[in-house]
Design a protein around this motif. Structure first.
Motif, PDB file in Angstrom:
ATOM      1  N   TYR A 128      17.139  22.325  15.456  1.00 13.30           N
ATOM      2  CA  TYR A 128      17.236  22.954  16.763  1.00 13.30           C
ATOM      3  C   TYR A 128      15.871  22.857  17.425  1.00 13.30           C
ATOM      4  CZ  TYR A 128      21.558  25.334  15.367  1.00 13.30           C
ATOM      5  OH  TYR A 128      22.828  25.635  14.965  1.00 13.30           O
ATOM      6  N   GLU A 129      15.869  22.499  18.686  1.00 12.64           N
ATOM      7  CA  GLU A 129      14.641  22.543  19.497  1.00 12.64           C
ATOM      8  C   GLU A 129      14.930  23.545  20.609  1.00 12.64           C
ATOM      9  OE1 GLU A 129      11.725  19.138  21.062  1.00 12.64           O
ATOM     10  OE2 GLU A 129      13.621  19.214  22.146  1.00 12.64           O
ATOM     11  N   ILE A 130      14.231  24.669  20.538  1.00 10.25           N
ATOM     12  CA  ILE A 130      14.547  25.786  21.450  1.00 10.25           C
ATOM     13  C   ILE A 130      13.280  26.187  22.195  1.00 10.25           C
ATOM     14  CG2 ILE A 130      15.340  28.197  21.546  1.00 10.25           C
ATOM     15  CD1 ILE A 130      16.477  27.503  18.577  1.00 10.25           C
ATOM     16  N   THR A 131      13.311  26.142  23.509  1.00 15.85           N
ATOM     17  CA  THR A 131      12.141  26.586  24.277  1.00 15.85           C
ATOM     18  C   THR A 131      12.527  27.793  25.132  1.00 15.85           C
ATOM     19  OG1 THR A 131      11.281  24.349  24.322  1.00 15.85           O
ATOM     20  CG2 THR A 131      10.318  25.882  25.886  1.00 15.85           C
ATOM     21  N   ARG A 132      11.756  28.854  24.949  1.00 15.53           N
ATOM     22  CA  ARG A 132      12.034  30.100  25.697  1.00 15.53           C
ATOM     23  C   ARG A 132      10.764  30.627  26.357  1.00 15.53           C
ATOM     24  NH1 ARG A 132      14.185  33.818  20.889  1.00 15.53           N
ATOM     25  NH2 ARG A 132      12.451  32.747  19.863  1.00 15.53           N
ATOM     26  N   ILE A 133      10.926  31.183  27.556  1.00 16.33           N
ATOM     27  CA  ILE A 133       9.844  31.999  28.118  1.00 16.33           C
ATOM     28  C   ILE A 133      10.095  33.382  27.560  1.00 16.33           C
ATOM     29  CG2 ILE A 133       8.721  32.853  30.217  1.00 16.33           C
ATOM     30  CD1 ILE A 133      10.083  30.614  31.779  1.00 16.33           C
ATOM     31  N   ARG A 134       9.074  34.002  26.999  1.00 16.25           N
ATOM     32  CA  ARG A 134       9.225  35.343  26.437  1.00 16.25           C
ATOM     33  C   ARG A 134       8.627  36.353  27.411  1.00 16.25           C
ATOM     34  NH1 ARG A 134      10.773  34.980  21.037  1.00 16.25           N
ATOM     35  NH2 ARG A 134      12.082  36.648  21.839  1.00 16.25           N
ATOM     36  N   LEU A 135       9.430  37.353  27.766  1.00 14.83           N
ATOM     37  CA  LEU A 135       8.966  38.319  28.770  1.00 14.83           C
ATOM     38  C   LEU A 135       8.940  39.740  28.228  1.00 14.83           C
ATOM     39  CD1 LEU A 135      11.443  36.335  30.203  1.00 14.83           C
ATOM     40  CD2 LEU A 135      10.050  36.955  32.147  1.00 14.83           C
ATOM     41  N   ALA A 136       8.010  40.516  28.725  1.00 12.91           N
ATOM     42  CA  ALA A 136       7.913  41.935  28.389  1.00 12.91           C
ATOM     43  C   ALA A 136       8.038  42.704  29.692  1.00 12.91           C
ATOM     44  CB  ALA A 136       6.564  42.231  27.745  1.00 12.91           C
ATOM     45  N   ASP A 137       9.042  43.563  29.786  1.00 13.36           N
ATOM     46  CA  ASP A 137       9.319  44.253  31.050  1.00 13.36           C
ATOM     47  C   ASP A 137       9.323  43.259  32.209  1.00 13.36           C
ATOM     48  OD1 ASP A 137       9.680  46.690  29.900  1.00 13.36           O
ATOM     49  OD2 ASP A 137       7.768  47.560  30.536  1.00 13.36           O
ATOM     50  N   ALA A 138       9.976  42.126  31.981  1.00 11.83           N
ATOM     51  CA  ALA A 138      10.160  41.065  32.983  1.00 11.83           C
ATOM     52  C   ALA A 138       8.881  40.308  33.365  1.00 11.83           C
ATOM     53  CB  ALA A 138      10.857  41.611  34.234  1.00 11.83           C
ATOM     54  N   VAL A 139       7.780  40.546  32.637  1.00 12.50           N
ATOM     55  CA  VAL A 139       6.544  39.797  32.910  1.00 12.50           C
ATOM     56  C   VAL A 139       6.404  38.703  31.845  1.00 12.50           C
ATOM     57  CG1 VAL A 139       4.027  39.941  33.093  1.00 12.50           C
ATOM     58  CG2 VAL A 139       5.450  41.846  33.891  1.00 12.50           C
ATOM     59  N   PRO A 140       6.255  37.440  32.258  1.00 13.52           N
ATOM     60  CA  PRO A 140       6.134  36.373  31.260  1.00 13.52           C
ATOM     61  C   PRO A 140       4.851  36.508  30.442  1.00 13.52           C
ATOM     62  CG  PRO A 140       6.214  35.470  33.496  1.00 13.52           C
ATOM     63  CD  PRO A 140       6.187  36.949  33.633  1.00 13.52           C
ATOM     64  N   MET A 141       5.004  36.460  29.128  1.00 13.53           N
ATOM     65  CA  MET A 141       3.855  36.605  28.223  1.00 13.53           C
ATOM     66  C   MET A 141       3.538  35.287  27.526  1.00 13.53           C
ATOM     67  SD  MET A 141       2.724  39.644  28.038  1.00 13.53           S
ATOM     68  CE  MET A 141       3.179  40.762  29.305  1.00 13.53           C
ATOM     69  N   ALA A 142       4.595  34.542  27.184  1.00 19.37           N
ATOM     70  CA  ALA A 142       4.392  33.344  26.371  1.00 19.37           C
ATOM     71  C   ALA A 142       5.548  32.374  26.575  1.00 19.37           C
ATOM     72  CB  ALA A 142       4.320  33.740  24.900  1.00 19.37           C
ATOM     73  N   ILE A 143       5.287  31.114  26.217  1.00 18.65           N
ATOM     74  CA  ILE A 143       6.357  30.123  26.124  1.00 18.65           C
ATOM     75  C   ILE A 143       6.392  29.701  24.663  1.00 18.65           C
ATOM     76  CG2 ILE A 143       7.225  27.886  26.907  1.00 18.65           C
ATOM     77  CD1 ILE A 143       5.321  28.112  29.292  1.00 18.65           C
ATOM     78  N   GLU A 144       7.575  29.701  24.076  1.00 19.03           N
ATOM     79  CA  GLU A 144       7.657  29.334  22.658  1.00 19.03           C
ATOM     80  C   GLU A 144       8.683  28.231  22.451  1.00 19.03           C
ATOM     81  OE1 GLU A 144       6.279  32.835  19.867  1.00 19.03           O
ATOM     82  OE2 GLU A 144       8.355  33.099  20.494  1.00 19.03           O
ATOM     83  N   THR A 145       8.296  27.238  21.665  1.00 18.82           N
ATOM     84  CA  THR A 145       9.250  26.213  21.253  1.00 18.82           C
ATOM     85  C   THR A 145       9.417  26.302  19.746  1.00 18.82           C
ATOM     86  OG1 THR A 145       8.664  24.793  23.107  1.00 18.82           O
ATOM     87  CG2 THR A 145       9.774  23.752  21.247  1.00 18.82           C
ATOM     88  N   ASN A 146      10.639  26.611  19.318  1.00 18.69           N
ATOM     89  CA  ASN A 146      10.941  26.726  17.888  1.00 18.69           C
ATOM     90  C   ASN A 146      11.639  25.459  17.411  1.00 18.69           C
ATOM     91  OD1 ASN A 146      10.973  29.449  19.105  1.00 18.69           O
ATOM     92  ND2 ASN A 146      11.330  30.131  17.009  1.00 18.69           N
ATOM     93  N   TYR A 147      11.249  25.008  16.247  1.00 14.44           N
ATOM     94  CA  TYR A 147      11.977  23.941  15.558  1.00 14.44           C
ATOM     95  C   TYR A 147      12.526  24.546  14.279  1.00 14.44           C
ATOM     96  CZ  TYR A 147       9.709  20.875  18.847  1.00 14.44           C
ATOM     97  OH  TYR A 147       9.290  20.298  20.010  1.00 14.44           O
ATOM     98  N   ILE A 148      13.836  24.491  14.137  1.00 16.14           N
ATOM     99  CA  ILE A 148      14.497  25.150  13.013  1.00 16.14           C
ATOM    100  C   ILE A 148      15.529  24.195  12.445  1.00 16.14           C
ATOM    101  CG2 ILE A 148      16.017  27.083  12.394  1.00 16.14           C
ATOM    102  CD1 ILE A 148      14.666  28.673  14.690  1.00 16.14           C
ATOM    103  N   SER A 149      15.513  24.013  11.134  1.00 11.26           N
ATOM    104  CA  SER A 149      16.466  23.106  10.505  1.00 11.26           C
ATOM    105  C   SER A 149      17.892  23.610  10.731  1.00 11.26           C
ATOM    106  CB  SER A 149      16.178  23.007   9.004  1.00 11.26           C
ATOM    107  OG  SER A 149      17.301  22.452   8.357  1.00 11.26           O
ATOM    108  N   ALA A 150      18.737  22.731  11.273  1.00 11.54           N
ATOM    109  CA  ALA A 150      20.125  23.124  11.560  1.00 11.54           C
ATOM    110  C   ALA A 150      20.929  23.257  10.270  1.00 11.54           C
ATOM    111  CB  ALA A 150      20.772  22.109  12.489  1.00 11.54           C
ATOM    112  N   ASN A 151      20.449  22.616   9.188  1.00 10.97           N
ATOM    113  CA  ASN A 151      21.149  22.759   7.908  1.00 10.97           C
ATOM    114  C   ASN A 151      20.804  24.071   7.220  1.00 10.97           C
ATOM    115  OD1 ASN A 151      22.444  20.280   8.064  1.00 10.97           O
ATOM    116  ND2 ASN A 151      20.608  19.204   7.324  1.00 10.97           N
ATOM    117  N   LEU A 152      19.678  24.649   7.600  1.00 13.19           N
ATOM    118  CA  LEU A 152      19.255  25.913   6.978  1.00 13.19           C
ATOM    119  C   LEU A 152      19.768  27.109   7.786  1.00 13.19           C
ATOM    120  CD1 LEU A 152      17.360  27.252   4.791  1.00 13.19           C
ATOM    121  CD2 LEU A 152      15.621  27.320   6.581  1.00 13.19           C
ATOM    122  N   VAL A 153      19.491  27.083   9.086  1.00  9.66           N
ATOM    123  CA  VAL A 153      19.899  28.208   9.935  1.00  9.66           C
ATOM    124  C   VAL A 153      21.127  27.763  10.725  1.00  9.66           C
ATOM    125  CG1 VAL A 153      19.158  29.803  11.753  1.00  9.66           C
ATOM    126  CG2 VAL A 153      17.512  29.010  10.048  1.00  9.66           C
TER     127      VAL A 153
END
Ligand code: GLP
Length: 242
Positions: A128-153
């Motif tokens: 999985y290649e997942i990119t999210r903007i992470r927000l706290a009380d609607a304020v953007p704090m970070a952008i994260e891209t996760n790579y996760i094995s699809a066979n594991l998760v």
């Protein structure tokens, strides 16, 4: 408040006293500061000295400037302890803030070498290649891209990642993250990142890479994050001779 007889530089005294006003809440985040000229007149100091004081506080992240508008008090930085592995969702909730995510990208891709290696999976295995903007009380704090094995998760969906990946892994799949290695580097925001994070292009950011491992040592995720350096600082407790 400013004592010209002290052997402490005047700009430093002024910066200290403004910082104190911020720390004790007299000057609140978003408040507009007097101009350099006003400080200069009030304390009978040069505008250069006043500018030096404000510059120091801008550089330390206490203040920020808006061209043509003036100088303002910045939001307090979040202090993130580096001990303990928390998810963004847990971290924000513990601070009494409402976590949310804006999903930019969600796809299963064949893992290229640079992703397969940290995840210890075969090249081209599905991740999985997942990119999210992470927000706290609607304020953007970070952008994260996760790579996760699809066979594991198995079974990740857009709905799940809009909530919490760690919660899904731990509560639904009973995959417990136990360890992680993380690097932190300073950098500047690329134009697209800046837009997502609502900061200026070229503003300071921190680039963080994490590999998190399950109890049995299997890498569970490889994550590349970009955190706003004006909103975050990292804290670690250290001990000598350990
Ligand atoms: C933090 C970590 C990431 C991790 C994420 C999970 O932000 N830096 O490595 O993937 O938390 O967050 P959540 O469970 O909210 O999706």
């Amino acid at each position: 408040m400013i004592n010209k007889n002290l052997p402490i530089p005047i700009y430093y005294q002024l910066a200290e006293s403004i910082q104190k006003q911020i720390d004790n809440g007299e000057l609140k985040p978003g408040a507009s500061l007097p101009s350099e000229r006003e400080y200069a007149e009030k304390y009978n100091i040069s505008r250069m000295t006043a500018r030096q004081a404000l510059n120091q506080l801008v550089n330390n992240g206490y203040l920020y400037r808006v061209q043509g508008k003036g100088t303002f008090v910045a939001e307090k930085k979040m202090e993130k302890p580096l001990i303990g592995i928390t998810s963004f969702t847990e971290d924000m909730m513990a601070r009494g803030l409402k976590p949310s995510s804006e999903l930019l990208h969600f796809e299963i891709i064949p893992a290229p070498t640079q992703i397969a290696k940290p995840l210890q999976i075969n090249e081209y295995a599905p991740v999985y290649e997942i990119t999210r903007i992470r927000l706290a009380d609607a304020v953007p704090m970070a952008i994260e891209t996760n790579y996760i094995s699809a066979n594991l998760v198995k079974g990740l969906t857009e709905k799940i990642v809009n909530h919490s990946i760690y919660a899904y892994m731990e509560e639904q799949l009973e995959l417990t993250i136990e360890q992680a290695t993380q690097t932190i580097e300073s950098s500047i925001a690329e134009p697209v990142e800046a837009e997502h994070l609502q900061i200026h292009s070229g503003a300071p950011v921190m680039r963080i890479e994490r590999i998190a491992f399950l109890q049995d040592g299997t890498p569970a995720e490889y994550v590349k994050s970009t955190y706003r350096a004006d909103r975050y600082k990292f804290m670690v407790h250290m001990q000598r001779n350990q």
